[in-house]
Scaffold this motif. Structure first.
Motif, short mmCIF file in Angstrom:
data_model
loop_
_atom_site.label_atom_id
_atom_site.label_comp_id
_atom_site.label_asym_id
_atom_site.label_seq_id
_atom_site.Cartn_x
_atom_site.Cartn_y
_atom_site.Cartn_z
N TRP A 33 0.60 -1.29 0.17
CA TRP A 33 0.21 -0.14 0.04
C TRP A 33 0.38 1.53 0.12
N ILE A 34 2.27 1.30 0.69
CA ILE A 34 2.72 2.60 0.36
C ILE A 34 3.34 3.35 -0.39
N PRO A 35 3.43 2.49 -1.88
CA PRO A 35 3.97 3.50 -2.65
C PRO A 35 2.83 4.37 -3.34
N VAL A 36 0.95 3.65 -3.31
CA VAL A 36 0.38 3.77 -3.69
C VAL A 36 -0.79 5.01 -2.28
N LEU A 37 0.04 5.20 -1.59
CA LEU A 37 -0.07 6.09 -0.27
C LEU A 37 0.53 7.23 -0.33
N VAL A 38 1.73 7.27 -0.72
CA VAL A 38 2.42 7.93 -0.94
C VAL A 38 2.16 9.48 -1.25
N SER A 39 1.65 8.93 -2.86
CA SER A 39 0.30 10.42 -3.62
C SER A 39 -0.45 11.10 -3.01
N TYR A 40 -1.33 10.42 -1.90
CA TYR A 40 -1.64 10.94 -1.16
C TYR A 40 -1.07 11.73 0.31
N ALA A 41 -0.34 11.68 0.30
CA ALA A 41 0.70 11.82 1.76
C ALA A 41 1.26 13.53 0.99
N ILE A 42 1.99 13.14 0.01
CA ILE A 42 1.72 14.76 -1.77
C ILE A 42 0.96 15.54 -1.21
N GLY A 43 -0.37 15.08 -1.31
CA GLY A 43 -1.20 15.72 -1.42
C GLY A 43 -1.31 16.38 0.02
N ALA A 44 -1.60 15.96 0.53
CA ALA A 44 -1.71 16.51 2.54
C ALA A 44 -0.47 17.56 2.32
N LEU A 45 0.88 16.88 1.88
CA LEU A 45 1.30 17.95 2.47
C LEU A 45 1.37 19.32 1.67
N LEU A 46 1.72 19.07 0.95
CA LEU A 46 1.30 20.32 -0.49
C LEU A 46 -0.16 21.07 -0.14
N GLY A 47 -0.75 20.50 0.33
CA GLY A 47 -1.93 21.21 0.87
C GLY A 47 -2.15 22.08 1.83
N ALA A 48 -1.53 21.50 3.45
CA ALA A 48 -0.27 21.82 4.68
C ALA A 48 0.01 22.71 4.32
N LEU A 208 6.49 28.65 11.77
CA LEU A 208 5.63 28.49 10.84
C LEU A 208 6.10 28.20 9.19
N GLY A 209 7.15 28.79 9.07
CA GLY A 209 7.81 29.22 7.86
C GLY A 209 8.58 27.95 7.91
N LEU A 210 9.40 27.73 8.37
CA LEU A 210 10.10 27.04 8.73
C LEU A 210 9.33 25.38 8.28
N ALA A 211 8.85 24.89 9.22
CA ALA A 211 7.16 24.13 8.92
C ALA A 211 7.11 23.60 7.36
N GLY A 212 6.18 24.70 6.69
CA GLY A 212 6.16 24.53 5.62
C GLY A 212 6.91 24.36 4.90
N ALA A 213 7.97 25.17 5.02
CA ALA A 213 9.44 25.06 3.90
C ALA A 213 9.23 23.16 4.08
N SER A 214 9.53 22.15 5.87
CA SER A 214 9.49 21.12 5.51
C SER A 214 8.79 20.59 4.57
N MET A 215 7.46 20.81 4.13
CA MET A 215 6.05 20.08 4.03
C MET A 215 6.91 20.33 2.34
N LEU A 216 7.04 21.65 1.81
CA LEU A 216 7.30 21.69 0.57
C LEU A 216 8.60 20.94 0.16
N TYR A 217 9.54 20.50 1.00
CA TYR A 217 10.73 20.55 0.10
C TYR A 217 10.53 18.71 0.07
N VAL A 218 9.81 18.00 1.91
CA VAL A 218 9.97 16.98 1.52
C VAL A 218 9.22 16.05 -0.31
#
Length: 261
Positions: A33-48, A208-218
């Protein structure tokens, strides 16, 4: 019950709930499941990052330039942090810098994306604790609404982070431990916020800017490139749908709770 006790109870409830849900996922998720769910995690990171964390930083600080500088500095910081992880592994095995292949056969990334998201999530959770404390100190009702909003936001994010840790090569036990440790940062932030809110208020947009940077970078540096290994149209459409679902779930939570504050 004292205000401090209420603050700690509210932050502990959110951390415990997200930890339990991540634990349930650890027991039920299959490796396939992990490779499939990673796509969802990407969207959650970008959205968050782009729909919640960075707009909140601008709203709190009222200065987009400060947030932009923190975002830029955070991206450079996480780039350097990832390099340090790579350099450490270069002393242990063949790596790209020496003409080899840094990725093992089973496809994980030596924990790079997991480390990035753990550091960034710790920043984010710390700030959440500060925000909860500040809201309760201002008004009890505002504190309750803010805590509920943050809990609603953190649960899907923590589950997404857990999936990224698994994708990054961490064992389920270690991923759960890191998930728990980052959750403790919310309690630390609440304590610090209660006793030193006025001193930390000016730093909140930067954190918060640093937190946002980590999400975008990952999402952009570590996870999206892996999706390009499957270039067929069916896989691409599936990835786009799951990324959209991740973004949409964050947007829906933000709409339903009205940002909570």
């Amino acid at each position: 019950m004292s205000t401090l006790a209420v603050i700690l109870l509210a932050t502990a409830a959110g951390s415990l709930l997200s930890f339990l849900l991540a634990g349930a996922l650890a027991l039920s998720a299959r490796p396939s499941w992990i490779p499939v769910l990673v796509s969802y995690a990407i969207g959650a990171l970008l959205g968050a990052s782009l729909l919640e964390v960075l707009p909140e930083a601008v709203e709190i600080g009222g200065d987009i330039e400060t947030v932009a500088k923190a975002l830029l500095g955070g991206i450079l910081l996480f780039f350097l942090l990832e390099k340090l992880v790579l350099w450490r592994h270069c002393h242990e095995e063949i790596c790209e810098a020496h003409g080899g292949n840094s990725r093992p056969a089973h496809g994980h990334d030596h924990g790079r994306s997991g480390l990035m998201i753990t550091v960034g999530d710790t920043f984010h959770n710390f700030v959440d604790g500060v925000i909860i404390a500040g809201a309760f100190l201002a008004d009890f009702r505002l504190g309750v609404v803010t805590a509920l909003a943050i809990i609603a936001h953190e649960i899907p994010q923590e589950i997404g982070d857990f999936l990224i840790l698994l994708h990054s090569g961490y064992s389920r036990g270690r991923a759960l431990l890191l998930n728990f440790v980052t959750g403790v940062a919310t309690l630390v932030g609440a304590l610090v916020g209660y006793y030193a809110l006025s001193m930390l208020e000016g730093w909140t947009p930067v954190l918060l800017g640093l937190a946002g940077a980590s999400m975008l970078y990952v999402a952009l540096s570590d996870l999206i490139p892996g999706l390009h290994k499957r270039a067929e149209i069916g896989a691409t459409l599936q990835q786009l749908a799951l990324i959209g679902l991740g973004i949409g779930s964050v947007a829906l939570v933000g709409y339903l709770i009205g940002h909570g504050h």
